[in-house]
Enzyme design. Structure first.
Site, PDB file in Angstrom:
ATOM      1  N   CYS A  16       0.836  -1.211   0.000  1.00 16.54           N
ATOM      2  CA  CYS A  16       0.000   0.000   0.000  1.00 16.54           C
ATOM      3  C   CYS A  16       0.866   1.256   0.000  1.00 16.54           C
ATOM      4  CB  CYS A  16      -0.918   0.021   1.223  1.00 16.54           C
ATOM      5  SG  CYS A  16      -2.179  -1.260   1.224  1.00 16.54           S
ATOM      6  N   ALA A  43       2.606   1.721  -3.398  1.00 16.09           N
ATOM      7  CA  ALA A  43       1.636   2.202  -4.388  1.00 16.09           C
ATOM      8  C   ALA A  43       1.341   3.681  -4.194  1.00 16.09           C
ATOM      9  CB  ALA A  43       0.350   1.387  -4.307  1.00 16.09           C
ATOM     10  N   GLU A  44       1.131   4.095  -2.973  1.00 13.18           N
ATOM     11  CA  GLU A  44       0.838   5.503  -2.674  1.00 13.18           C
ATOM     12  C   GLU A  44       1.998   6.397  -3.104  1.00 13.18           C
ATOM     13  OE1 GLU A  44      -1.675   8.459  -0.675  1.00 13.18           O
ATOM     14  OE2 GLU A  44      -2.048   6.323  -0.826  1.00 13.18           O
ATOM     15  N   SER A  45       3.213   5.972  -2.813  1.00  9.07           N
ATOM     16  CA  SER A  45       4.382   6.771  -3.172  1.00  9.07           C
ATOM     17  C   SER A  45       4.556   6.865  -4.679  1.00  9.07           C
ATOM     18  CB  SER A  45       5.647   6.188  -2.538  1.00  9.07           C
ATOM     19  OG  SER A  45       5.601   6.348  -1.143  1.00  9.07           O
ATOM     20  N   SER A  65       1.773   8.980  -6.226  1.00  8.77           N
ATOM     21  CA  SER A  65       1.917  10.402  -5.891  1.00  8.77           C
ATOM     22  C   SER A  65       3.035  11.058  -6.696  1.00  8.77           C
ATOM     23  CB  SER A  65       2.173  10.575  -4.393  1.00  8.77           C
ATOM     24  OG  SER A  65       1.038  10.165  -3.661  1.00  8.77           O
TER      25      SER A  65
END
Length: 145
Positions: free
Chosen positions: A56, A59-61, A64
């Site tokens: 998670c 994926a967020e990094s 972004s």
């Protein structure tokens, strides 16, 4: 890092939490980001496999950085912050390298949606995420004002 096309912010990619994870940005453009992570025991949950939260966070990094880079390249400006992260865990691993690759699903003036696929050395898909980003103005403290 190679093929980083994001202006002044490139120096921040891979810092902070990403640095703690060991996430390395290999290629960054407005259309795709590729990052790698060497799995260590620090990424494991109690049963010796990669904790789902690692996927998670990766994926967020990656999403972004993708969203931010696209905003800079289009001239829209600002940055993008995660507002939803939906990650499916498909296969478990205890060691090796995870490669995360982002591709855009939707990019608009207010929101973006990115697909992030995470694969193992052998090509097996480990996790797949959709991350929705909200486009916002950069905070004054980050622009040197």
């Amino acid at each position: 890092m190679t093929d980083i096309d994001s202006g002044d912010a490139a120096e921040f990619f891979g810092m902070g939490f990403d640095q703690g994870l060991g996430l390395r940005f290999e290629s960054v453009t407005g259309d795709e980001v590729v990052a790698t992570l060497e799995i260590t025991a620090a990424h494991h949950q109690p049963f010796g496999i990669v904790h789902g939260g690692v996927y998670c966070a990766v994926a967020e990094s990656v999403a972004s950085v993708s969203g931010y880079t696209w905003l800079q390249q289009t001239g829209i400006g600002g940055t993008a912050v995660g507002v939803n992260n939906n990650t499916d865990f498909l296969k478990s691993r205890s060691e090796g390298t995870v490669t995360a690759r982002s591709t855009p699903i939707h990019r608009g003036r207010r929101q973006q949606l990115w697909l992030v696929e995470m694969v193992a050395d052998d090509g097996a898909t480990l996790a797949r995420s959709q991350v929705r980003l909200q486009n916002i103005e950069l905070p004054a403290s980050s622009t040197g004002s």
